[in-house]
Design an enzyme around this catalytic site. Structure first.
Site, PDB file in Angstrom:
ATOM      1  N   ARG A   1      -0.368   5.795   4.439  1.00 38.18           N
ATOM      2  CA  ARG A   1      -0.383   4.443   3.270  1.00 38.18           C
ATOM      3  C   ARG A   1       1.004   4.458   2.975  1.00 38.18           C
ATOM      4  O   ARG A   1       1.418   2.852   2.067  1.00 38.18           O
ATOM      5  CB  ARG A   1      -1.028   5.337   1.833  1.00 38.18           C
ATOM      6  CG  ARG A   1      -2.075   5.485   1.631  1.00 38.18           C
ATOM      7  CD  ARG A   1      -3.037   5.525   0.346  1.00 38.18           C
ATOM      8  NE  ARG A   1      -2.978   4.672  -0.616  1.00 38.18           N
ATOM      9  CZ  ARG A   1      -4.181   3.568  -0.447  1.00 38.18           C
ATOM     10  NH1 ARG A   1      -5.295   4.053   0.387  1.00 38.18           N
ATOM     11  NH2 ARG A   1      -3.492   2.719  -1.438  1.00 38.18           N
TER      12      ARG A   1
ATOM     13  N   MET B   1       0.909  -1.674  -0.299  1.00 39.23           N
ATOM     14  CA  MET B   1       0.018   0.139  -0.224  1.00 39.23           C
ATOM     15  C   MET B   1       0.784   1.380  -0.362  1.00 39.23           C
ATOM     16  O   MET B   1       1.885   1.820   0.909  1.00 39.23           O
ATOM     17  CB  MET B   1      -1.155  -0.366   1.547  1.00 39.23           C
ATOM     18  CG  MET B   1      -1.543   1.376   1.051  1.00 39.23           C
ATOM     19  SD  MET B   1      -3.283   0.812   2.397  1.00 39.23           S
ATOM     20  CE  MET B   1      -2.312   1.947   3.715  1.00 39.23           C
ATOM     21  N   CYS B   2       0.552   1.915  -1.028  1.00 42.44           N
ATOM     22  CA  CYS B   2       1.508   3.435  -1.409  1.00 42.44           C
ATOM     23  C   CYS B   2       0.735   3.768  -1.549  1.00 42.44           C
ATOM     24  O   CYS B   2      -0.623   3.670  -1.966  1.00 42.44           O
ATOM     25  CB  CYS B   2       2.414   3.247  -2.387  1.00 42.44           C
ATOM     26  SG  CYS B   2       3.635   1.797  -1.991  1.00 42.44           S
ATOM     27  N   GLY B   3       1.383   5.823  -0.890  1.00 41.93           N
ATOM     28  CA  GLY B   3       0.155   6.668  -2.013  1.00 41.93           C
ATOM     29  C   GLY B   3       0.942   7.738  -3.702  1.00 41.93           C
ATOM     30  O   GLY B   3       2.233   7.414  -3.194  1.00 41.93           O
TER      31      GLY B   3
END
Length: 302
Positions: free
Chosen positions: A32, A1-3
Site C-alpha cells: 500500500r 493508496m497508503c497504509g
C-alpha cells in the site's frame, strides 16, 4: 493508496516491546505504501520542564555522518542550555529543559538542512524514504518501547517523495497524524491557518489537516471537539489516525472511502488499513474485530 497502523497497549504498556509487534504490521502495509515509512511512538513523559526534539539529518551533506555532538555543544554554548543527544543513522533526539521555540528557531537558523520531526515530552518520531522494511532496519524500530504508536507507509499521490512529506505529520507538542486519502480543500485550510500566524513546511495536504486539528487543541478544544470541527472544515476522503501523549484516535470521512479495521482485546487496540497487518498479533482470534463507521469518532485513552 497508503497504509496506516496504530497500536495501544492497555496493560503494563511500558513493559511491552511495541517495536516487535509493530514491525510485521508496518511491513505488512508495504504494497500500500512502498516509497516511504514513518512511526511515532509515545512513551512515559519526561520530568516536568524537560522536552525532546526528534531530528533528521538525511537532507544534510553529511547525512548519517552528521556531527550531532558538535551541534549539541554549539546549542549549549549559544543558547545557554544543558542538553543531551542520542543519535543513530539520520535520526537524533535532543533533550533539554526550557522553551522549545528558541531551540527550534536556532536549529532553523544555524542548521537549515536539519529537519525537525517532532517536539514533546513523550513522542519520538522516525520517518524516511525507502521501503518500510528498509526504514525499520535503518532505525532499528523493532527495539522501541512505549504505550502507543502511530505508523504509516506511503505511496505518494499529492506531493513529492521526500522525508519531510512522509508521515506521520506533527504540529505543536506530542501530537501527530497519519492519513490515507486526499483532501480537496487543503489550500483553503492553509490560507485560513496562515492568517492565524501558523507556518507550513510542505505542500502536503495531510499537513493542513494536522495543523488544523492541533490549532483547535491549542484554542482549547478537546480532541473530540477538534475532530468534530474537522468533519465540517476538511473536505475530501480520508482515514485519519492521530496520537497524543495519552490518546489514540481514529476517524473516517462521511463516505468511508478509505479502509480501516480495528482489533480490540482486553490487552490492546490495534488498527490497520488491512487485516493482514493484524493477523500475527497475540490472541487475535479472540479479538473484537470491526470496521469503523463513517464520520464516527473512536478515541482510546491510556
Amino acid at each position: 493508496m497508503c497504509g496506516i497502523i496504530g497500536l495501544l497497549i492497555k496493560k503494563e504498556p511500558l513493559r511491552v516491546h511495541l517495536g516487535e509487534w509493530m514491525v510485521p504490521m508496518l511491513i505488512g502495509m508495504t504494497e500500500r505504501g512502498p516509497d516511504s515509512a514513518g512511526l511515532a511512538i509515545f512513551s512515559k513523559s519526561l520530568p516536568v520542564g524537560q522536552l525532546k526534539i526528534s531530528l533528521y539529518s538525511g537532507l544534510t551533506t553529511e547525512g548519517a555522518d552528521f556531527n550531532w555532538t558538535g551541534m549539541r555543544h554549539h546549542a549549549d554554548e549559544t543558547l545557554g542550555i544543558s542538553s543531551t543527544i542520542q543519535h543513530y543513522d539520520n535520526h537524533a533526539i535532543l533533550t533539554f529543559v526550557g522553551n522549545p521555540e528558541p531551540v527550534k528557531h536556532w536549529i532553523h537558523e544555524h542548521y537549515p538542512a536539519v529537519h525537525i520531526l517532532s517536539t514533546g515530552s513523550s513522542i519520538d518520531l522516525f520517518k524516511d524514504v525507502g521501503s518500510p522494511a528498509a526504514v525499520v532496519s535503518r532505525y532499528r524500530l523493532g527495539l522501541l518501547q512505549g504505550s502507543h504508536l502511530v505508523g504509516h507507509t506511503r505511496m505518494a499521490t499529492e506531493s513529492a517523495v521526500t522525508p519531510d512529506r512522509a508521515h506521520p505529520f506533527t504540529a505543536g507538542e506530542d501530537f501527530c497524524l497519519v492519513h490515507n486519502g486526499s483532501l480537496s480543500n487543503p489550500y483553503g485550510i492553509r490560507r485560513m491557518l496562515e492568517s492565524h500566524g501558523i507556518h507550513f513546511d510542505t505542500d502536503n495536504d495531510t499537513e493542513a489537516a494536522c495543523r488544523f486539528l492541533e490549532w483547535r487543541l491549542r484554542e482549547g478544544d478537546t480532541l473530540e471537539e477538534a475532530i468534530q470541527k474537522s468533519f465540517t472544515e476538511l473536505d475530501g476522503f480520508f482515514t485519519f489516525l492521530m496520537g497524543t501523549a495519552n490518546q489514540l484516535a481514529l476517524i473516517r470521512d462521511p463516505f468511508a472511502c478509505k479502509p480501516a479495521v480495528v482489533a480490540e482485546t482486553d490487552d490492546y487496540v490495534a488498527i490497520a488499513s488491512e487485516f493482514r497487518s493484524l493477523a500475527h498479533l497475540p490472541d487475535i482470534q479472540n479479538a473484537h474485530i470491526f470496521e469503523p463507521a463513517p464520520e464516527e469518532m473512536y478515541v482510546w485513552k491510556i
